[in-house]
Write a protein that holds these residues in place. Structure first.
Motif, short mmCIF file in Angstrom:
data_model
loop_
_atom_site.label_atom_id
_atom_site.label_comp_id
_atom_site.label_asym_id
_atom_site.label_seq_id
_atom_site.Cartn_x
_atom_site.Cartn_y
_atom_site.Cartn_z
N GLU A 129 0.83 -1.22 0.00
CA GLU A 129 0.00 0.00 0.00
C GLU A 129 0.86 1.26 0.00
O GLU A 129 0.59 2.20 -0.73
N GLY A 130 1.91 1.27 0.82
CA GLY A 130 2.80 2.41 0.89
C GLY A 130 3.50 2.66 -0.43
O GLY A 130 3.66 3.80 -0.88
N PHE A 131 3.92 1.57 -1.09
CA PHE A 131 4.61 1.69 -2.38
C PHE A 131 3.64 2.19 -3.45
O PHE A 131 3.98 3.03 -4.27
N ALA A 132 2.40 1.68 -3.42
CA ALA A 132 1.38 2.10 -4.39
C ALA A 132 1.03 3.58 -4.21
O ALA A 132 0.73 4.28 -5.18
N ASP A 133 1.09 4.08 -2.97
CA ASP A 133 0.80 5.50 -2.69
C ASP A 133 1.98 6.41 -3.04
O ASP A 133 1.88 7.62 -2.87
N GLY A 134 3.10 5.83 -3.45
CA GLY A 134 4.26 6.62 -3.83
C GLY A 134 5.06 7.17 -2.67
O GLY A 134 5.77 8.15 -2.79
N LYS A 135 4.94 6.53 -1.50
CA LYS A 135 5.70 6.99 -0.33
C LYS A 135 7.13 6.48 -0.41
O LYS A 135 7.40 5.44 -1.00
N ASP A 136 8.06 7.22 0.22
CA ASP A 136 9.44 6.75 0.38
C ASP A 136 9.46 5.80 1.56
O ASP A 136 9.20 6.22 2.70
N LEU A 137 9.77 4.54 1.32
CA LEU A 137 9.75 3.56 2.39
C LEU A 137 11.15 3.04 2.67
O LEU A 137 11.94 2.82 1.76
N VAL A 138 11.46 2.83 3.95
CA VAL A 138 12.71 2.20 4.37
C VAL A 138 12.35 0.90 5.07
O VAL A 138 11.54 0.89 5.99
N VAL A 139 12.93 -0.22 4.58
CA VAL A 139 12.66 -1.52 5.19
C VAL A 139 13.87 -1.96 6.01
O VAL A 139 15.00 -1.68 5.65
N SER A 140 13.60 -2.60 7.14
CA SER A 140 14.66 -3.17 7.97
C SER A 140 14.79 -4.64 7.60
O SER A 140 13.80 -5.37 7.60
N VAL A 141 16.01 -5.05 7.29
CA VAL A 141 16.28 -6.44 6.91
C VAL A 141 17.09 -7.09 8.01
O VAL A 141 18.15 -6.59 8.40
N MET A 142 16.56 -8.20 8.54
CA MET A 142 17.27 -8.94 9.57
C MET A 142 18.00 -10.09 8.89
O MET A 142 17.41 -10.80 8.08
N SER A 143 19.29 -10.26 9.23
CA SER A 143 20.04 -11.37 8.66
C SER A 143 20.72 -12.15 9.79
O SER A 143 21.25 -11.55 10.73
N ALA A 144 20.65 -13.47 9.67
CA ALA A 144 21.29 -14.36 10.65
C ALA A 144 21.50 -15.72 9.99
O ALA A 144 20.62 -16.21 9.28
N MET A 145 22.67 -16.29 10.20
CA MET A 145 22.99 -17.63 9.73
C MET A 145 22.72 -17.82 8.23
O MET A 145 22.17 -18.82 7.81
N GLY A 146 23.06 -16.82 7.43
CA GLY A 146 22.93 -16.95 5.98
C GLY A 146 21.53 -16.72 5.45
O GLY A 146 21.29 -16.87 4.25
N GLU A 147 20.59 -16.35 6.29
CA GLU A 147 19.23 -16.04 5.84
C GLU A 147 18.96 -14.56 6.02
O GLU A 147 19.51 -13.94 6.92
N GLU A 148 18.10 -14.02 5.16
CA GLU A 148 17.71 -12.61 5.28
C GLU A 148 16.21 -12.49 5.07
O GLU A 148 15.63 -13.24 4.29
N GLN A 149 15.61 -11.55 5.79
CA GLN A 149 14.17 -11.33 5.65
C GLN A 149 13.82 -9.91 6.08
O GLN A 149 14.39 -9.38 7.01
N ILE A 150 12.85 -9.33 5.37
CA ILE A 150 12.36 -8.00 5.75
C ILE A 150 11.54 -8.17 7.03
O ILE A 150 10.65 -9.01 7.10
N CYS A 151 11.85 -7.36 8.06
CA CYS A 151 11.17 -7.54 9.35
C CYS A 151 10.44 -6.29 9.82
O CYS A 151 9.64 -6.36 10.73
N ALA A 152 10.72 -5.14 9.22
CA ALA A 152 10.04 -3.91 9.66
C ALA A 152 10.02 -2.89 8.53
O ALA A 152 10.74 -3.01 7.54
N LEU A 153 9.19 -1.86 8.72
CA LEU A 153 8.99 -0.86 7.68
C LEU A 153 8.90 0.52 8.33
O LEU A 153 8.29 0.68 9.38
N LYS A 154 9.54 1.51 7.68
CA LYS A 154 9.45 2.89 8.15
C LYS A 154 9.06 3.77 6.97
O LYS A 154 9.56 3.57 5.86
N ASP A 155 8.20 4.71 7.21
CA ASP A 155 7.79 5.67 6.18
C ASP A 155 8.58 6.95 6.41
O ASP A 155 8.51 7.55 7.46
N ILE A 156 9.37 7.36 5.39
CA ILE A 156 10.16 8.58 5.56
C ILE A 156 9.57 9.76 4.79
O ILE A 156 10.24 10.72 4.46
#
Length: 159
Positions: A129-156
């Motif tokens: 929804e944020g991307f469709a609205d054209g907002k600038d979004l910052v995502v937090s990516v958590m990485s551990a033991m060779g895996e990565e996943q988006i875990c949080a979102l911030k609207d700037i």
């Protein structure tokens, strides 16, 4: 000596370990631990008294960092446990492709295109929804033991 050439298969990592040892008795709530080969955030720790064999035991309850499954383990408090190296990095969202991958902008100005959208429905909806609205979004990516996943979102803010 010998005239043979030796070829070594090189891996793309510098040999750094994905985990480090830590004594079970020193791991606290909100720390991290590896249970059954999965990186987990510790949500509960209880310690039993020493029995007749002399080992106090630590009972860990952890939530898998990536799948949110609950895992449990019991370890003697004097023994070492594996603790994962957990990193959290913020990236700016550039694009979302049709096949479920995201394009992210790193601090160095390069793009990172190897991450999938998160499986968490609420976070997935907020990102789309944020991307469709054209907002600038910052995502937090958590990485551990060779895996990565988006875990949080911030609207700037808007673009």
């Amino acid at each position: 000596m010998s005239d043979e050439e030796h070829h070594f298969e090189s891996k793309a990592d510098a040999g750094a370990s994905k985990t480090y040892p830590q004594q079970a008795g020193t791991i606290r709530k909100n720390g991290y631990i590896v249970i059954k080969g999965r990186p987990c955030k510790v949500v509960e720790v209880s310690t039993s008294k020493t029995g007749k064999h002399g080992h106090a035991k630590c009972h860990f309850v952890g939530i898998d960092v990536f799948t949110a499954k609950k895992l449990e383990d019991i370890v003697p408090s004097s023994h070492n446990c594996d603790v994962p190296h957990v990193n959290r990095t913020d990236y700016q969202l550039i694009d979302i492709s049709e096949d479920g991958f995201v394009s992210l902008l790193t601090d160095s100005g390069d793009t990172k295109d190897d991450l999938r959208l998160p499986t968490d429905e609420n976070l997935l909806k907020q990102i789309k929804e944020g991307f469709a609205d054209g907002k600038d979004l910052v995502v937090s990516v958590m990485s551990a033991m060779g895996e990565e996943q988006i875990c949080a979102l911030k609207d700037i803010g808007p673009k």
